[in-house]
Scaffold this active site. Structure first.
Site, PDB file in Angstrom:
ATOM      1  CB  CYS A 109      38.849  40.137  47.691  1.00  0.00           C
ATOM      2  SG  CYS A 109      39.813  40.598  46.257  1.00  0.00           S
ATOM      3  CB  CYS A 188      40.668  30.428  50.644  1.00  0.00           C
ATOM      4  SG  CYS A 188      42.028  31.226  49.771  1.00  0.00           S
TER       5      CYS A 188
END
Length: 206
Positions: A109, A188
């Site tokens: 992230c 993911c």
């Protein structure tokens, strides 16, 4: 190969805590690297393994990555906006450990500022964004299966699981809840459709 064992870096941050809880609830065997284990919740879902150490120490990172199927990176600086290399240097250690242990999937992230015109980044966020850019470059050039998660403003709304994911550009909303962001980080791990892409998860919350 189904991912069962994961390492989470940054598990005690706002998104890290909900990602950790959701991962344990989803049945993953989770290892976390934390500087201070007292920052982990005393109740609720707990990681299977806790390594106390620092992402800037290669040996600590190596110990955390060994035996994993995938890695989630949620490194941040909390509210410290001063110049930093913690995220990019941490990413270098993570990449080295992943290569040493044959782990090839990483979901990391950064922020939506990496999708913007660089001149539009608010000056107070420039230093942190610069290190996000360096971290993204380290991961992108690593040769690993890398999903770049670039969220907009991270809010506190409840989990919906109904967010939109835009590939390689910005989406319809300027916010994602930390719970939905954590949900997406884990999603993911279950697909290769986002590998090699910049992803922008967002949602129109009521």
């Amino acid at each position: 190969m189904a991912v069962k064992k994961i390492a989470i870096f940054g598990a005690t941050g706002q998104t890290g805590l909900t990602t950790l809880a959701q991962a344990v609830q989803a049945g993953y065997e989770v290892t976390v690297l934390v500087r201070d284990s007292s920052r982990l919740p005393s109740e609720g879902p707990r990681p299977a393994h806790v390594v106390v150490g620092d992402v800037l120490q290669a040996a600590d990172v190596d110990k955390t990555v060994a035996g994993q199927d995938a890695v989630i990176v949620l490194l941040g600086t909390r509210n410290d906006l001063s110049p930093t290399t913690v995220m990019s240097e941490g990413a270098r250690n993570i990449v080295a450990a992943m290569k040493a242990h044959g782990v090839d999937k990483v979901v990391a992230c950064t922020s939506a500022f990496l999708l913007w015109d660089p001149t539009k980044v608010p000056p107070r966020l420039q230093a942190v964004t610069d290190d996000h850019i360096r971290m993204h470059k380290v991961l992108r050039e690593s040769g690993l299966k890398y999903v770049a998660v670039m969220p907009p403003h991270i809010g506190d709304q409840p989990l919906t699981g109904a967010y939109t994911v835009t590939l390689d550009g910005r989406g319809p909303s300027r916010v994602i809840s930390k719970h939905d962001l954590g949900h997406f980080m884990l999603r993911c791990l279950t697909t290769d459709e986002y590998d090699g892409h910049s992803t922008y998860p967002s949602h129109q919350y009521q």
